[in-house]
Design an enzyme around this catalytic site. Structure first.
Site, mmCIF file in Angstrom:
data_model
loop_
_atom_site.group_PDB
_atom_site.id
_atom_site.type_symbol
_atom_site.label_atom_id
_atom_site.label_comp_id
_atom_site.label_asym_id
_atom_site.label_seq_id
_atom_site.Cartn_x
_atom_site.Cartn_y
_atom_site.Cartn_z
ATOM 1 C CG HIS A 307 -2.047 0.932 1.125
ATOM 2 N ND1 HIS A 307 -1.934 2.271 1.405
ATOM 3 C CD2 HIS A 307 -3.315 0.727 0.713
ATOM 4 C CE1 HIS A 307 -3.099 2.837 1.173
ATOM 5 N NE2 HIS A 307 -3.954 1.941 0.751
ATOM 6 C CG ASP A 364 -8.990 -3.732 -2.670
ATOM 7 O OD1 ASP A 364 -10.156 -3.712 -2.256
ATOM 8 O OD2 ASP A 364 -8.431 -2.776 -3.204
HETATM 9 N N1 ACO Z 1 4.187 -7.633 -5.036
HETATM 10 C C1 ACO Z 1 5.537 -7.660 -5.159
HETATM 11 N N2 ACO Z 1 6.363 -6.626 -4.937
HETATM 12 C C2 ACO Z 1 5.794 -5.465 -4.596
HETATM 13 C C3 ACO Z 1 4.411 -5.317 -4.441
HETATM 14 C C4 ACO Z 1 3.589 -6.455 -4.678
HETATM 15 N N3 ACO Z 1 2.248 -6.377 -4.538
HETATM 16 N N4 ACO Z 1 4.099 -4.042 -4.089
HETATM 17 C C5 ACO Z 1 5.285 -3.406 -4.027
HETATM 18 N N5 ACO Z 1 6.296 -4.251 -4.328
HETATM 19 C C6 ACO Z 1 7.742 -3.946 -4.303
HETATM 20 C C7 ACO Z 1 8.163 -3.141 -5.515
HETATM 21 O O1 ACO Z 1 8.569 -3.982 -6.576
HETATM 22 C C8 ACO Z 1 9.289 -2.311 -4.945
HETATM 23 O O2 ACO Z 1 10.412 -3.156 -4.839
HETATM 24 P P1 ACO Z 1 11.916 -2.534 -5.023
HETATM 25 O O3 ACO Z 1 12.061 -1.531 -3.923
HETATM 26 O O4 ACO Z 1 12.795 -3.720 -4.919
HETATM 27 O O5 ACO Z 1 11.914 -1.923 -6.393
HETATM 28 C C9 ACO Z 1 8.826 -1.988 -3.524
HETATM 29 O O6 ACO Z 1 7.961 -3.101 -3.161
HETATM 30 C C10 ACO Z 1 8.075 -0.672 -3.386
HETATM 31 O O7 ACO Z 1 7.007 -0.678 -4.353
HETATM 32 P P2 ACO Z 1 6.369 0.624 -4.987
HETATM 33 O O8 ACO Z 1 5.643 0.237 -6.230
HETATM 34 O O9 ACO Z 1 7.416 1.692 -5.082
HETATM 35 O O10 ACO Z 1 5.349 1.056 -3.874
HETATM 36 P P3 ACO Z 1 4.173 2.074 -4.054
HETATM 37 O O11 ACO Z 1 3.900 2.636 -2.714
HETATM 38 O O12 ACO Z 1 4.449 3.016 -5.174
HETATM 39 O O13 ACO Z 1 2.964 1.154 -4.551
HETATM 40 C C11 ACO Z 1 1.039 -0.229 -4.620
HETATM 41 C C12 ACO Z 1 1.878 0.772 -3.797
HETATM 42 C C13 ACO Z 1 0.682 0.398 -5.976
HETATM 43 C C14 ACO Z 1 -0.273 -0.478 -3.863
HETATM 44 C C15 ACO Z 1 1.847 -1.527 -4.812
HETATM 45 O O14 ACO Z 1 2.191 -2.084 -3.555
HETATM 46 C C16 ACO Z 1 1.107 -2.562 -5.674
HETATM 47 O O15 ACO Z 1 1.209 -2.517 -6.899
HETATM 48 N N6 ACO Z 1 0.333 -3.507 -5.019
HETATM 49 C C17 ACO Z 1 -0.451 -4.447 -5.749
HETATM 50 C C18 ACO Z 1 -1.767 -3.812 -6.212
HETATM 51 C C19 ACO Z 1 -2.744 -3.576 -5.071
HETATM 52 O O16 ACO Z 1 -2.983 -4.428 -4.244
HETATM 53 N N7 ACO Z 1 -3.351 -2.355 -5.047
HETATM 54 C C20 ACO Z 1 -4.371 -1.999 -4.056
HETATM 55 C C21 ACO Z 1 -3.924 -0.891 -3.183
HETATM 56 S S1 ACO Z 1 -5.118 -0.625 -1.910
HETATM 57 C C22 ACO Z 1 -6.330 0.285 -2.630
HETATM 58 O O17 ACO Z 1 -6.146 0.987 -3.592
HETATM 59 C C23 ACO Z 1 -7.649 0.221 -1.988
#
Ligand code: ACO
Length: 428
Positions: A307, A364
Site C-alpha cells: 500500500h 482488497d
Molecule cells: N508484489 C511484489 N512486490 C511489490 C508489491 C507487490 N504487490 N508491491 C510493491 N512491491 C515492491 C516493488 O517492486 C518495490 O520493490 P523494489 O524496492 O525492490 O523496487 C517496492 O515493493 C516498493 O514498491 P512501490 O511500487 O514503489 O510502492 P508504491 O507505494 O508506489 O505502490 C502499490 C503501492 C501500488 C499499492 C503496490 O504495492 C502494488 O502494486 N500492489 C499491488 C496492487 C494492489 O494491491 N493495489 C491496491 C492498493 S489498496 C487500494 O487501492 C484500496
C-alpha cells in the site's frame, strides 16, 4: 523542532513555515516557493511527499496502521455504526442525532428514483461493457437530468444534493449489475434500510420471493464503512482536482469512478480474486507465485499486497479478514480460494522480501472473497468499492469547495526538445 524550514539555493536562503496537523504531522508550506525564488518548483511524481490540501475528514497513520473518520476509529465505527450514519459523519462532520438520521434517511428515500431516460442510456451499452465504465457514464449522465448546480455555501442546498446522489447512486449500481446479468431493472423497496434495499435491488429475481439474509446485510454494511473514505488517495484526489475547476458534483464523482477503476487502486479487488483463481487452476502452488512476485525480471505483483501509505498493516484488512471468515462460516461456504489466500498471506508475511519492503495484505486482499461469497460477479467488485467510497468523495468535494481551494494546476520539469525550426514535410 523549529517552525521554519530553510532552503538554500546559490547562497540565497529562503524560509518557509512548518505547519503542524492536529495529529502532529509536519508539513512545509511552500505556497510562495515560486514567487520568492523566481520560479523554482519541487518535483514529486506520484505526490509521494506532497500534501495536496488541508483536510479535517480522515486521519490515517500508515506506519501505525491507524484510520479514523472525523476522529472516530475505523474499528469502532465498523463495530458500532452503520453505513448511512458513517456517510453523514463524513459529509457533515458529526454523527447524526436520532432526528438528523431520520431526516437524512427520509430525504434519501425521497430521491432514490432516477429518470426513466437513464434506462435508454443503459440500453446503449453492450452486455460485455465493464460495469465501472457503465457506472461512470451513468453518474456523469445524472448531470443532464439534474442540471442545477449546487450552492455549496447553502447547507440546505448541499443537504439536498447529498441526499440526491446517495439516493440515486445505489440504483445505478444495482442497474449496472442487472445489465451485466441481463436481468430486469428493479427499484427495491423503500420500507427497507439503505443497505438492505441495495441488496434487494441487486439480487431479487423476477420470479422468486426475495429472502433477506441478515449476515449478508451486516457484512456488506461493514465493507461499505471500511471503504467509505481514505483521505487523498488516487480517486479522491481526482474528485478534488476535477471539482477544483468548479465542475459539478456528479461529473466530479464520475471522474473519481474512472480513477478507482484501475488495478493499482480499486480494481485490485478484482485482480486479487483473479490471481487466487489462477493459482487454484494452477494446482494451488502459491509458493510459485510468491517467487514470481519477488523476481525482478517478472512483472507479476502479488495483488492485494502493499500500500502506498500503510507500511505496517492495513487496519481495514484485519477487520475484513474476520468478516470474510464469518460470512463464509455463516453461509456454509467452503471456498478453496480462501485457503489459498490464508496460505499466501502467511507465507508472504514471513518472507524477507515482503517484510523488508513493508508489504502487507491490504483491504482488497480479502474483500473479493466476501463479494464472491455474496454472489457478486468479479467485474462488479470495484463497483461495490465505489458504492462504499461515495460518501468520502462527496465529503472531500464539499470540503474542497467550502475551503475555496484554487484550481488544481501542477507544474512540471520540462525535459523535451529545446526550440527548433519547423521541418518541411519533404525534409522529414
Ligand atoms: N508484489 C511484489 N512486490 C511489490 C508489491 C507487490 N504487490 N508491491 C510493491 N512491491 C515492491 C516493488 O517492486 C518495490 O520493490 P523494489 O524496492 O525492490 O523496487 C517496492 O515493493 C516498493 O514498491 P512501490 O511500487 O514503489 O510502492 P508504491 O507505494 O508506489 O505502490 C502499490 C503501492 C501500488 C499499492 C503496490 O504495492 C502494488 O502494486 N500492489 C499491488 C496492487 C494492489 O494491491 N493495489 C491496491 C492498493 S489498496 C487500494 O487501492 C484500496
Amino acid at each position: 523542532m523549529s517552525n521554519i524550514a530553510i532552503l538554500e539555493v546559490d547562497g540565497k536562503r529562503y524560509e518557509f513555515p512548518m505547519l503542524k496537523g492536529s495529529e502532529n504531522e509536519i508539513t512545509i508550506d511552500i505556497n510562495n516557493l515560486r514567487s520568492v525564488t523566481g520560479g523554482i518548483t519541487t518535483l514529486d511524481p506520484g505526490f509521494k511527499n506532497t500534501s495536496s490540501c488541508e483536510s479535517a475528514i480522515t486521519f490515517l497513520d500508515g506506519e501505525k496502521g491507524i484510520l479514523r473518520y472525523r476522529g472516530y476509529s475505523i474499528e469502532e465505527l465498523a463495530e458500532k455504526s452503520d453505513f448511512l450514519e458513517v456517510a453523514y459523519l463524513l459529509i457533515f462532520g458529526e454523527l447524526p442525532t436520532k432526528v438528523q438520521k431520520a431526516d437524512f434517511t427520509k430525504e434519501i428515500k425521497k430521491n432514490n428514483i432516477v429518470d426513466e431516460d437513464i434506462k435508454k442510456i443503459l440500453d446503449g451499452f453492450p452486455r460485455s461493457a465493464h460495469p465501472m465504465g457503465v457506472l461512470s457514464a451513468l453518474t456523469s449522465a445524472l448531470t443532464a437530468f439534474n442540471p442545477k448546480s449546487v450552492n455549496v455555501e447553502s447547507e440546505k442546498d448541499m443537504f439536498k444534493a447529498v441526499c440526491k446522489i446517495l439516493g440515486k447512486f445505489p440504483v445505478l449500481v444495482a442497474w449496472t449489475y442487472k445489465k451485466e446479468e441481463g436481468l430486469p431493472l428493479a427499484y427495491g423497496d423503500n420500507s427497507l434500510g439503505y443497505v438492505e434495499n441495495i441488496i434487494k435491488m441487486m439480487f431479487e429475481r423476477p420470479n422468486e420471493k426475495f429472502v433477506m439474509n441478515p449476515v449478508v446485510v451486516k457484512a456488506l454494511d461493514k465493507l461499505l464503512i471500511l471503504h467509505a473514505d481514505h483521505e487523498q488517495n488516487c480517486s479522491t484526489s481526482t474528485v478534488r482536482v476535477v471539482g477544483s475547476s468548479q465542475t459539478g458534483l456528479f461529473a466530479s464523482l464520475s471522474a473519481g469512478i474512472s480513477a478507482l477503476w484501475g488495478p493499482l487502486h480499486g480494481g485490485a479487488n478484482q485482480a486479487v480474486i483473479e490471481m487466487l483463481e489462477a493459482i487454484k487452476e494452477d494446482g494451488g502452488d502459491y509458493q510459485k507465485y510468491i517467487a514470481k512476485a519477488k523476481d525482478k525480471d517478472d512483472p507479476f505483483r502479488l495483488m492485494g499486497f502493499g500500500h502506498r501509505v500503510y507500511k505496517n498493516f492495513d487496519p481495514r484488512a484485519n477487520i475484513i479478514k474476520e468478516a470474510a471468515e464469518e460470512v463464509l462460516n455463516d453461509l456454509g461456504i467452503d471456498d478453496p480460494v480462501l485457503d489459498i489466500a490464508r496460505g499466501l498471506a502467511k507465507e508472504a508475511l514471513s518472507d524477507e522480501y515482503f517484510k523488508s519492503r513493508n508489504l502487507y495484505p491490504n483491504v482488497d486482499f480479502y474483500s473479493g472473497i466476501i463479494y464472491r461469497a455474496l454472489g457478486i460477479p468479479v467485474p462488479m467488485f470495484t463497483v461495490m468499492f465505489a458504492l462504499g467510497r461515495l460518501p468520502g468523495w462527496i465529503a472531500q468535494w464539499k470540503e474542497m469547495r467550502l475551503r475555496k481551494e484554487p484550481i488544481s494546476r501542477p507544474r512540471q520539469l520540462y525535459t523535451g526538445a529545446p526550440l527548433r525550426a519547423f521541418v518541411e514535410e519533404a525534409e522529414r
